[in-house]
Design a protein around this motif. Structure first.
Motif, mmCIF file in Angstrom:
data_model
loop_
_atom_site.group_PDB
_atom_site.id
_atom_site.type_symbol
_atom_site.label_atom_id
_atom_site.label_comp_id
_atom_site.label_asym_id
_atom_site.label_seq_id
_atom_site.Cartn_x
_atom_site.Cartn_y
_atom_site.Cartn_z
ATOM 1 N N ARG A 1 -1.340 3.039 5.405
ATOM 2 C CA ARG A 1 -2.150 4.028 4.685
ATOM 3 C C ARG A 1 -3.565 4.135 5.233
ATOM 4 N N ILE A 2 -3.685 4.039 6.555
ATOM 5 C CA ILE A 2 -4.983 4.256 7.205
ATOM 6 C C ILE A 2 -4.955 5.654 7.805
ATOM 7 N N GLU A 3 -5.815 6.510 7.302
ATOM 8 C CA GLU A 3 -5.795 7.915 7.705
ATOM 9 C C GLU A 3 -6.581 8.169 8.989
ATOM 10 N N ALA A 4 -7.664 7.437 9.170
ATOM 11 C CA ALA A 4 -8.543 7.707 10.312
ATOM 12 C C ALA A 4 -9.428 6.498 10.571
ATOM 13 N N MET A 5 -10.176 6.575 11.675
ATOM 14 C CA MET A 5 -11.108 5.513 12.016
ATOM 15 C C MET A 5 -12.322 6.102 12.728
ATOM 16 N N ILE A 6 -13.464 5.482 12.506
ATOM 17 C CA ILE A 6 -14.683 5.839 13.215
ATOM 18 C C ILE A 6 -14.798 4.874 14.393
ATOM 19 N N GLU B 1 0.979 1.629 13.583
ATOM 20 C CA GLU B 1 1.148 1.123 12.221
ATOM 21 C C GLU B 1 0.203 1.750 11.194
ATOM 22 N N LEU B 2 -0.657 2.651 11.619
ATOM 23 C CA LEU B 2 -1.647 3.202 10.697
ATOM 24 C C LEU B 2 -1.022 3.875 9.488
ATOM 25 N N THR B 3 -0.036 4.721 9.719
ATOM 26 C CA THR B 3 0.583 5.452 8.612
ATOM 27 C C THR B 3 1.227 4.496 7.617
ATOM 28 N N GLU B 4 1.940 3.513 8.140
ATOM 29 C CA GLU B 4 2.601 2.509 7.290
ATOM 30 C C GLU B 4 1.602 1.806 6.379
ATOM 31 N N THR C 1 -5.077 -11.053 14.934
ATOM 32 C CA THR C 1 -5.726 -9.944 15.628
ATOM 33 C C THR C 1 -6.249 -8.979 14.575
ATOM 34 N N THR C 2 -7.510 -8.587 14.692
ATOM 35 C CA THR C 2 -8.094 -7.681 13.700
ATOM 36 C C THR C 2 -7.459 -6.305 13.812
ATOM 37 N N HIS C 3 -6.910 -5.851 12.712
ATOM 38 C CA HIS C 3 -6.131 -4.611 12.612
ATOM 39 C C HIS C 3 -6.777 -3.753 11.537
ATOM 40 N N SER C 4 -6.762 -2.442 11.715
ATOM 41 C CA SER C 4 -7.366 -1.554 10.715
ATOM 42 C C SER C 4 -6.742 -1.700 9.335
ATOM 43 N N LYS C 5 -5.507 -2.211 9.263
ATOM 44 C CA LYS C 5 -4.861 -2.407 7.964
ATOM 45 C C LYS C 5 -5.652 -3.376 7.079
ATOM 46 N N MET C 6 -6.514 -4.193 7.688
ATOM 47 C CA MET C 6 -7.298 -5.155 6.913
ATOM 48 C C MET C 6 -8.296 -4.484 5.977
ATOM 49 N N VAL C 7 -8.584 -3.208 6.179
ATOM 50 C CA VAL C 7 -9.464 -2.531 5.217
ATOM 51 C C VAL C 7 -8.802 -2.438 3.851
ATOM 52 N N ASN C 8 -7.475 -2.513 3.810
ATOM 53 C CA ASN C 8 -6.793 -2.556 2.513
ATOM 54 C C ASN C 8 -7.201 -3.798 1.733
ATOM 55 N N ASP C 9 -7.299 -4.927 2.418
ATOM 56 C CA ASP C 9 -7.714 -6.167 1.765
ATOM 57 C C ASP C 9 -9.176 -6.096 1.339
ATOM 58 N N VAL D 1 0.816 -1.209 0.000
ATOM 59 C CA VAL D 1 0.000 0.000 0.000
ATOM 60 C C VAL D 1 0.852 1.263 0.000
ATOM 61 N N GLN D 2 2.167 1.093 -0.026
ATOM 62 C CA GLN D 2 3.034 2.262 -0.028
ATOM 63 C C GLN D 2 2.741 3.120 -1.256
ATOM 64 N N GLY D 3 2.522 4.408 -1.023
ATOM 65 C CA GLY D 3 2.258 5.331 -2.113
ATOM 66 C C GLY D 3 0.829 5.342 -2.590
ATOM 67 N N ARG D 4 -0.004 4.461 -2.041
ATOM 68 C CA ARG D 4 -1.398 4.426 -2.459
ATOM 69 C C ARG D 4 -2.230 5.448 -1.703
#
Length: 275
Positions: free
Chosen positions: A42-47, A37-40, A236-244, A10-13
């Protein structure tokens, strides 16, 4: 902590937003790991949705700790006992005092899974107090002009749609939705949003929903810390999974990855009024 199942780069995406997470329910070390790890990823925010008054208070604390990243929603999750009138009044008063701090009213809705479990066990289940609780929350949302984050699936969604119309609420987000074709059509026509979890990679019912729901009314979420199966089993469920989830939605829609990410990101920002 478990490793990521995927080599998805997701780098650069373009960034994404986790549109629904119970951030307060994570253990402290897990939460720190996710936030670092959010920045790495590419997760900008969360609700960050809430389930009761202590949860709301913790969500507000997390929003102060991570300004501009954690956007708290306040409410009462329906898959638990209804609060006493005193408890509900205390919650609503607190929400009223912190209305300027909340991005939405949520998580609210109806107790589909609790009711199904009770019925399977031969126990009576009175839905009426839950409907009355939901109405109180919708009245609050209408008064404060807030979006609502809904836990309402299958037949429950029909009643919730009726109540949204009754209280003239148009900004509704049905998270991790499942339902009948006529309900899906009704929700789409009304302009309601839905969000897809990582199970979009392996649940046929969700994959089919992703094919047909209007692209301008969808988001991605994790509902963490709820665990997932398929390629995410044991993680463990991580916000990075929204990329998938975003990548899967792009493939289902036949869209280039960056175009899909842009749609999902902008939909979430638009729905929640993120500047």
């Amino acid at each position: 902590m478990s490793s990521d199942h995927s080599s998805l780069s997701v780098q650069g995406r373009l960034p994404l937003i986790d549109a629904h997470i119970h951030l307060d329910m994570y253990e402290t070390d897990e939460r720190k790991w996710i936030m670092q790890e959010l920045t790495e990823h590419r997760i900008e925010a969360m609700i960050a949705v809430s389930k009761d008054l202590p949860s709301c208070q913790e969500s507000l604390n997390l929003a102060a700790q991570y300004p501009g990243i954690v956007h708290p929603a306040f409410g009462y999750h329906p898959e638990q006992s209804v609060p006493s009138e005193t408890e509900l009044e205390r919650l609503l008063q607190w929400m009223d005092e912190h209305a300027a701090d909340m991005i939405a009213v949520g998580e609210i809705g109806l107790p589909y899974y609790s009711r199904q479990e009770a019925l399977e066990q031969g126990r009576d289940f009175d839905l009426k107090p839950y409907v009355q609780l939901l109405e109180r929350m919708l009245q609050f949302a209408s008064k404060h002009n807030k979006p609502v984050v809904l836990h309402a699936v299958y037949d429950d969604a029909v009643l919730v749609c009726d109540l949204l119309e009754q209280y003239a609420i148009t900004k509704a987000h049905f998270h991790w939705f499942k339902g009948a074709p006529d309900t899906i059509a009704r929700m789409a026509k009304a302009g309601y949003y839905i969000s897809f979890t990582p199970d979009i990679l392996y649940e046929e019912e969700i994959i089919e929903l992703a094919r047909i729901y209007p692209a301008e009314q969808v988001m991605v979420e994790t509902d963490g810390p709820w665990p997932f199966e398929g390629p995410f089993r044991g993680q463990t469920t991580h916000s990075k999974m929204v990329n998938d989830a975003a990548a899967a939605w792009a493939n289902i829609q036949g869209l280039p990855q960056e175009e899909a990410r842009s749609i999902l990101y902008n939909n979430t920002r638009c729905f929640y009024g993120l500047a």
